[in-house]
Design an enzyme around this catalytic site. Structure first.
Site, PDB file in Angstrom:
ATOM      1  N   ARG A   1       0.822  -1.221   0.000  1.00 35.43           N
ATOM      2  CA  ARG A   1       0.000   0.000   0.000  1.00 35.43           C
ATOM      3  C   ARG A   1       0.853   1.267   0.000  1.00 35.43           C
ATOM      4  O   ARG A   1       0.478   2.273   0.604  1.00 35.43           O
ATOM      5  CB  ARG A   1      -0.940   0.037   1.220  1.00 35.43           C
ATOM      6  CG  ARG A   1      -1.957  -1.073   1.260  1.00 35.43           C
ATOM      7  CD  ARG A   1      -3.061  -0.822   0.250  1.00 35.43           C
ATOM      8  NE  ARG A   1      -4.073  -1.850   0.329  1.00 35.43           N
ATOM      9  CZ  ARG A   1      -5.205  -1.725   0.982  1.00 35.43           C
ATOM     10  NH1 ARG A   1      -5.489  -0.632   1.619  1.00 35.43           N
ATOM     11  NH2 ARG A   1      -6.080  -2.711   0.982  1.00 35.43           N
TER      12      ARG A   1
ATOM     13  N   ARG B   1      -3.238   6.402   0.494  1.00 31.35           N
ATOM     14  CA  ARG B   1      -3.803   7.595   1.137  1.00 31.35           C
ATOM     15  C   ARG B   1      -2.885   8.339   2.109  1.00 31.35           C
ATOM     16  O   ARG B   1      -3.181   9.453   2.492  1.00 31.35           O
ATOM     17  CB  ARG B   1      -5.093   7.209   1.871  1.00 31.35           C
ATOM     18  CG  ARG B   1      -6.217   6.896   0.920  1.00 31.35           C
ATOM     19  CD  ARG B   1      -7.373   6.247   1.621  1.00 31.35           C
ATOM     20  NE  ARG B   1      -6.999   4.937   2.137  1.00 31.35           N
ATOM     21  CZ  ARG B   1      -7.801   4.152   2.840  1.00 31.35           C
ATOM     22  NH1 ARG B   1      -9.011   4.558   3.131  1.00 31.35           N
ATOM     23  NH2 ARG B   1      -7.398   2.969   3.251  1.00 31.35           N
TER      24      ARG B   1
ATOM     25  N   ARG C   1      -7.176  12.014  -5.422  1.00 37.01           N
ATOM     26  CA  ARG C   1      -8.343  11.247  -4.985  1.00 37.01           C
ATOM     27  C   ARG C   1      -9.533  12.142  -4.659  1.00 37.01           C
ATOM     28  O   ARG C   1     -10.680  11.707  -4.744  1.00 37.01           O
ATOM     29  CB  ARG C   1      -7.915  10.402  -3.780  1.00 37.01           C
ATOM     30  CG  ARG C   1      -8.972   9.543  -3.146  1.00 37.01           C
ATOM     31  CD  ARG C   1      -9.337   8.361  -4.018  1.00 37.01           C
ATOM     32  NE  ARG C   1     -10.217   7.464  -3.288  1.00 37.01           N
ATOM     33  CZ  ARG C   1     -11.542   7.619  -3.235  1.00 37.01           C
ATOM     34  NH1 ARG C   1     -12.121   8.600  -3.858  1.00 37.01           N
ATOM     35  NH2 ARG C   1     -12.279   6.754  -2.538  1.00 37.01           N
TER      36      ARG C   1
ATOM     37  N   ASP D   1      -6.680  -2.570  -7.519  1.00 35.95           N
ATOM     38  CA  ASP D   1      -7.216  -3.203  -6.309  1.00 35.95           C
ATOM     39  C   ASP D   1      -7.518  -4.660  -6.598  1.00 35.95           C
ATOM     40  O   ASP D   1      -7.738  -5.038  -7.756  1.00 35.95           O
ATOM     41  CB  ASP D   1      -8.482  -2.498  -5.826  1.00 35.95           C
ATOM     42  CG  ASP D   1      -8.769  -2.856  -4.380  1.00 35.95           C
ATOM     43  OD1 ASP D   1      -8.093  -2.304  -3.484  1.00 35.95           O
ATOM     44  OD2 ASP D   1      -9.621  -3.721  -4.131  1.00 35.95           O
TER      45      ASP D   1
ATOM     46  N   TYR E   1     -14.878 -11.332   0.135  1.00 34.35           N
ATOM     47  CA  TYR E   1     -15.521 -10.048  -0.161  1.00 34.35           C
ATOM     48  C   TYR E   1     -16.829 -10.238  -0.915  1.00 34.35           C
ATOM     49  O   TYR E   1     -17.816  -9.538  -0.688  1.00 34.35           O
ATOM     50  CB  TYR E   1     -14.575  -9.151  -0.972  1.00 34.35           C
ATOM     51  CG  TYR E   1     -13.561  -8.447  -0.100  1.00 34.35           C
ATOM     52  CD1 TYR E   1     -13.898  -7.298   0.600  1.00 34.35           C
ATOM     53  CD2 TYR E   1     -12.272  -8.938   0.035  1.00 34.35           C
ATOM     54  CE1 TYR E   1     -12.979  -6.650   1.417  1.00 34.35           C
ATOM     55  CE2 TYR E   1     -11.342  -8.296   0.852  1.00 34.35           C
ATOM     56  CZ  TYR E   1     -11.703  -7.159   1.529  1.00 34.35           C
ATOM     57  OH  TYR E   1     -10.806  -6.519   2.342  1.00 34.35           O
TER      58      TYR E   1
HETATM   59  C1  LIG Z   1      -1.989  -3.860  -3.655  1.00 35.98           C
HETATM   60  C2  LIG Z   1      -3.149  -2.930  -3.453  1.00 35.98           C
HETATM   61  C3  LIG Z   1      -4.390  -3.295  -2.860  1.00 35.98           C
HETATM   62  N1  LIG Z   1      -5.182  -2.183  -2.821  1.00 35.98           N
HETATM   63  C4  LIG Z   1      -4.495  -1.108  -3.323  1.00 35.98           C
HETATM   64  C5  LIG Z   1      -3.240  -1.559  -3.774  1.00 35.98           C
HETATM   65  C6  LIG Z   1      -2.332  -0.660  -4.583  1.00 35.98           C
HETATM   66  C7  LIG Z   1      -0.960  -0.735  -4.619  1.00 35.98           C
HETATM   67  C8  LIG Z   1      -0.198  -0.491  -3.329  1.00 35.98           C
HETATM   68  O1  LIG Z   1      -0.046  -1.456  -2.571  1.00 35.98           O
HETATM   69  O2  LIG Z   1       0.301   0.600  -3.139  1.00 35.98           O
HETATM   70  C9  LIG Z   1      -4.956   0.270  -3.450  1.00 35.98           C
HETATM   71  C10 LIG Z   1      -6.056   0.705  -2.600  1.00 35.98           C
HETATM   72  N2  LIG Z   1      -7.215   0.018  -2.300  1.00 35.98           N
HETATM   73  C11 LIG Z   1      -8.019   0.810  -1.541  1.00 35.98           C
HETATM   74  C12 LIG Z   1      -7.399   2.063  -1.357  1.00 35.98           C
HETATM   75  C13 LIG Z   1      -7.991   3.249  -0.638  1.00 35.98           C
HETATM   76  C14 LIG Z   1      -9.061   3.774  -1.484  1.00 35.98           C
HETATM   77  C15 LIG Z   1      -9.464   5.149  -1.214  1.00 35.98           C
HETATM   78  O3  LIG Z   1      -8.721   6.067  -1.561  1.00 35.98           O
HETATM   79  O4  LIG Z   1     -10.580   5.321  -0.700  1.00 35.98           O
HETATM   80  C16 LIG Z   1      -6.173   2.007  -2.010  1.00 35.98           C
HETATM   81  C17 LIG Z   1      -5.165   3.127  -2.133  1.00 35.98           C
HETATM   82  C18 LIG Z   1      -9.353   0.438  -1.076  1.00 35.98           C
HETATM   83  C19 LIG Z   1      -9.490  -0.881  -0.431  1.00 35.98           C
HETATM   84  N3  LIG Z   1      -9.327  -2.100  -1.035  1.00 35.98           N
HETATM   85  C20 LIG Z   1      -9.536  -3.087  -0.140  1.00 35.98           C
HETATM   86  C21 LIG Z   1      -9.911  -2.499   1.079  1.00 35.98           C
HETATM   87  C22 LIG Z   1     -10.327  -3.231   2.326  1.00 35.98           C
HETATM   88  C23 LIG Z   1      -9.191  -3.740   3.108  1.00 35.98           C
HETATM   89  C24 LIG Z   1      -8.461  -2.693   3.881  1.00 35.98           C
HETATM   90  O5  LIG Z   1      -9.084  -1.761   4.417  1.00 35.98           O
HETATM   91  O6  LIG Z   1      -7.232  -2.822   4.017  1.00 35.98           O
HETATM   92  C25 LIG Z   1      -9.885  -1.113   0.910  1.00 35.98           C
HETATM   93  C26 LIG Z   1     -10.187  -0.052   1.911  1.00 35.98           C
HETATM   94  C27 LIG Z   1      -9.370  -4.515  -0.450  1.00 35.98           C
HETATM   95  C28 LIG Z   1      -7.962  -4.878  -0.695  1.00 35.98           C
HETATM   96  N4  LIG Z   1      -7.120  -4.311  -1.639  1.00 35.98           N
HETATM   97  C29 LIG Z   1      -5.887  -4.906  -1.600  1.00 35.98           C
HETATM   98  C30 LIG Z   1      -5.951  -5.941  -0.647  1.00 35.98           C
HETATM   99  C31 LIG Z   1      -4.825  -6.933  -0.408  1.00 35.98           C
HETATM  100  C32 LIG Z   1      -3.745  -6.400   0.415  1.00 35.98           C
HETATM  101  C33 LIG Z   1      -4.129  -6.023   1.826  1.00 35.98           C
HETATM  102  O7  LIG Z   1      -4.518  -6.918   2.572  1.00 35.98           O
HETATM  103  O8  LIG Z   1      -4.003  -4.849   2.134  1.00 35.98           O
HETATM  104  C34 LIG Z   1      -7.215  -5.924  -0.069  1.00 35.98           C
HETATM  105  C35 LIG Z   1      -7.739  -6.824   1.023  1.00 35.98           C
HETATM  106  C36 LIG Z   1      -4.721  -4.658  -2.455  1.00 35.98           C
END
Ligand SMILES: Cc1c2[nH]c(c1CCC(=O)O)Cc1[nH]c(c(CCC(=O)O)c1C)Cc1[nH]c(c(CCC(=O)O)c1C)Cc1[nH]c(c(CCC(=O)O)c1C)C2
Length: 445
Positions: A106, A110, A119, A156, A234
Site C-alpha cells: 500500500r 492515502r 483522490r 485493487d 468479499y
Molecule cells: C496492492 C493494493 C491493494 N489495494 C491497493 C493496492 C495498490 C498498490 C499499493 O499497494 O500501493 C490500493 C487501494 N485500495 C483501496 C485504497 C484506498 C481507497 C481510497 O482512496 O478510498 C487504495 C489506495 C481500497 C481498499 N481495497 C480493499 C480495502 C479493504 C481492506 C483494507 O481496508 O485494508 C480497501 C479499503 C481490499 C484490498 N485491496 C488490496 C488488498 C490486499 C492487500 C491487503 O490486505 O491490504 C485488499 C484486502 C490490495
C-alpha cells in the site's frame, strides 16, 4: 445501466468532475506526453453509450469505459530493458544482494498528500481505470522516495469480482461495498466465470505497460492479484468483515459450491497474472489477506491448494507462452500454523510475505534459506514511532531475517494516517543497516 444519484453511488456529476480533473491535470501534459510515450488520447471524457457510473461498472462497460477514455500503445514486453536496480528480483530468486531491498504494501495510497489530492477529484475505481492517473499514482512513492526498490501497480484486488459482473463501490470511510453480495449458491449463476480479460481488465494491463514505460527501468514493477479465498470472502460478505461468518458458513454448508467458485476464481487469476507479465510486470504477488481467518483444516482445504495451483500454473503458462518467468510472492496473512509456512516454502512461490505476528528468526528457522525468500514484517503501527526508534526496530528485524534472501516490507500495509517521512525513515534504515551488516560480514570472512 442508467446513471444513478443514489446516496453512496457515484453520479454522472462526479464522473464528469473526475474526467474534468483528469483533463485539468493532464490536458496539456497528457497531449505532450502522448506524442512521446505511446499514449493515445481518444475522446477522453466522453462516457460510452450506456456506461455505468465510475465504480459501478459492469464487465463490458468497464472495458468500453477504459477504451473510450484513453488507449495505451503497449510496448511488447521483450522490448523493455531490464531493471537497473534489480535487488528485489535477485533477493526473490535467492541470488546474492549487496543490501536488502525494501518497498511497502500500500505504498501508493492515502498516506501520501499527492495521492489524496488526486483522490479528492476522482472516484477510486475511476483512478484505477485511467492509465494516466493510475500510472501517476503508482510512481508517486518512487518520486518521493527515490531509493525505493520497487513500485507496485496501483489497482485493487476487487477488480476481479467486477470483471465477473459484480458491482463494487468504494465508500469513503467504509471501504469496499458489494450491494448485491452472493447470498447462496444459486447466486453463482449471476457470475461470469469466463470473462474476456482484455475487455474487462485490459485497463489494468494498460497501467502495467505504461508504468513500465514511465519507470524507465529504474526499479522492477510488481503486479498483483487477490487470492481466491480472499476474493470469495468479499463477494459473500459484501465487504470487509470481522468474523467472516457468511463466507465460512458457505465453506461448512456448501463445500462443493465454494470449490466451484474458488476454482473459477483461480482460473481467472492465473490468466490475469499471466496477462500482467505479458504487459510488463516483473514480479507477481498474490494476496491471501483473509487466509488467517481459516483454521488449519479449512485453510488446507479451501486456500492452500488454490494458492499452489496459481503459482504452478502461472509459471507453466509463462514458460509455454515464452514470457519471462518472473518470481512470485504469496502473502498468506496470519497463516502460520504448524506446517503452513513449510508447505508454502515447498510450493512454487519464490517468496513468502509475512505479517508481524511471527519473529523474523523463527520464520527464518521454519523456512530454509535454500527453499524460499522471506518478505516483511514490520508492524505497520511501528511507523508511528520516531525515526530513531524505527531505525532500531529495523536493525532488529534485519538481524532476525538476515541480509540474504530477504525483502524488507511491512507486515501489512501503509495506513492513511502514516507520516510519509516515517516511511522514508524505514526505507533509509533498511538500506543503510543492511549494507553495513553485509560489509561487516564480508570483512569478517
Ligand atoms: C496492492 C493494493 C491493494 N489495494 C491497493 C493496492 C495498490 C498498490 C499499493 O499497494 O500501493 C490500493 C487501494 N485500495 C483501496 C485504497 C484506498 C481507497 C481510497 O482512496 O478510498 C487504495 C489506495 C481500497 C481498499 N481495497 C480493499 C480495502 C479493504 C481492506 C483494507 O481496508 O485494508 C480497501 C479499503 C481490499 C484490498 N485491496 C488490496 C488488498 C490486499 C492487500 C491487503 O490486505 O491490504 C485488499 C484486502 C490490495
Amino acid at each position: 445501466m442508467a446513471p444513478s444519484s443514489d446516496a453512496g453511488q457515484t453520479s454522472w456529476a462526479s464522473l464528469t468532475l473526475a474526467v474534468g480533473v483528469g483533463a485539468v491535470l493532464g490536458a496539456a501534459a497528457a497531449v505532450a506526453a502522448a506524442k512521446t510515450s505511446g499514449v493515445e488520447i481518444s475522446e477522453f471524457g466522453k462516457a460510452p453509450k450506456g456506461a455505468a457510473t465510475a465504480g459501478r461498472l459492469k464487465p463490458d462497460e468497464s472495458g468500453a469505459m477504459a477504451a473510450g477514455r484513453r488507449k495505451v500503445k503497449r510496448v511488447p514486453v521483450e522490448d523493455f530493458p531490464p531493471a537497473k536496480n534489480d535487488l528485489l528480483l535477485r533477493a526473490a530468486r535467492g541470488e546474492e544482494t549487496e543490501r536488502v531491498p525494501v518497498w511497502m504494501h500500500r505504498q501508493a495510497g492515502r498516506y501520501l498528500p499527492e495521492f489524496r489530492e488526486l483522490r479528492k477529484h476522482a472516484d477510486f475505481f475511476t483512478m484505477c481505470q485511467d492509465p494516466e492517473l493510475a500510472t501517476e499514482v503508482t510512481l508517486q512513492p518512487l518520486e518521493r522516495f527515490p531509493t525505493l526498490d520497487a513500485v507496485i501497480v496501483f489497482s485493487d484486488i476487487l477488480v476481479i469480482p467486477q470483471a465477473m459482473g459484480m458491482e463494487v463501490q468504494m465508500v469513503p470511510g467504509r471501504g469496499p461495498v458489494f450491494p448485491d453480495r452472493l447470498v447462496d449458491p444459486a447466486d453463482l449463476d449471476r457470475l461470469n466465470f469466463k470473462p474476456d480479460m482484455e475487455k474487462t481488465l485490459g485497463y489494468v494491463y494498460d497501467v502495467v505497460n505504461l508504468t513500465r514505460q514511465r519507470v524507465k527501468a529504474r526499479v522492477p514493477v510488481i503486479g498483483f492479484s487477490g487470492a481466491p479465498f480472499t476474493l470469495m470472502g468479499y463477494m459473500i460478505e459484501g465487504g470487509g468483515s470481522k468474523t467472516m461468518s457468511k463466507v465460512k458458513a458457505w465453506l461448512y454448508c456448501h463445500p462443493e459450491a465454494s470449490k466451484k467458485l474458488l476454482q473459477a476464481l483461480t482460473d481467472i487469476i492465473i490468466e490475469y497474472l499471466v496477462g500482467k507479465v505479458r504487459a510488463g510486470a516483473q514480479l507477481l504477488e498474490v494476496f491471501e489477506s483473509s487466509g488467517g481467518d481459516l483454521g488449519p483444516e479449512l485453510y488446507d482445504e479451501f486456500s492452500h491448494p488454490y494458492l499452489c495451483q496459481i503459482a504452478t500454473k502461472v509459471k507453466a503458462e509463462l514458460r509455454a507462452q515464452g514470457l519471462p518467468e518472473v518470481p512470485m510472492t504469496v502473502f498468506a496473512r496470519n497463516v502460520r500454523h504448524e506446517g503452513a509456512l513449510e508447505k508454502l516454502a515447498d510450493s512454487e512461490y519464490d517468496t513468502l510475505s509475512l505479517d508481524w505476528n511471527i519473529l523474523p528468526e523463527v520464520a527464518r528457522r521454519r523456512v530454509s534459506i535454500k527453499k524460499a525468500s522471506l518478505q516483511g514484517n514490520l508492524d505497520p503501527c511501528a511507523l508511528y514511532a520516531s525515526p530513531d526508534r524505527i531505525r532500531a526496530l529495523v536493525q532488529d528485524m534485519v538481524k532476525g531475517f538476515g541480509t540474504q534472501r530477504y525483502i524488507a516490507n511491512l507486515g501489512h500495509g501503509m495506513l492513511p494516517d502514516h507520516d510519509p517521512e516515517h516511511a522514508h525513515a524505514l526505507i533509509l534504515a533498511v538500506q543503510e543497516v543492511s549494507a553495513e551488516m553485509n560489509k561487516k560480514t564480508s570483512q569478517a570472512n
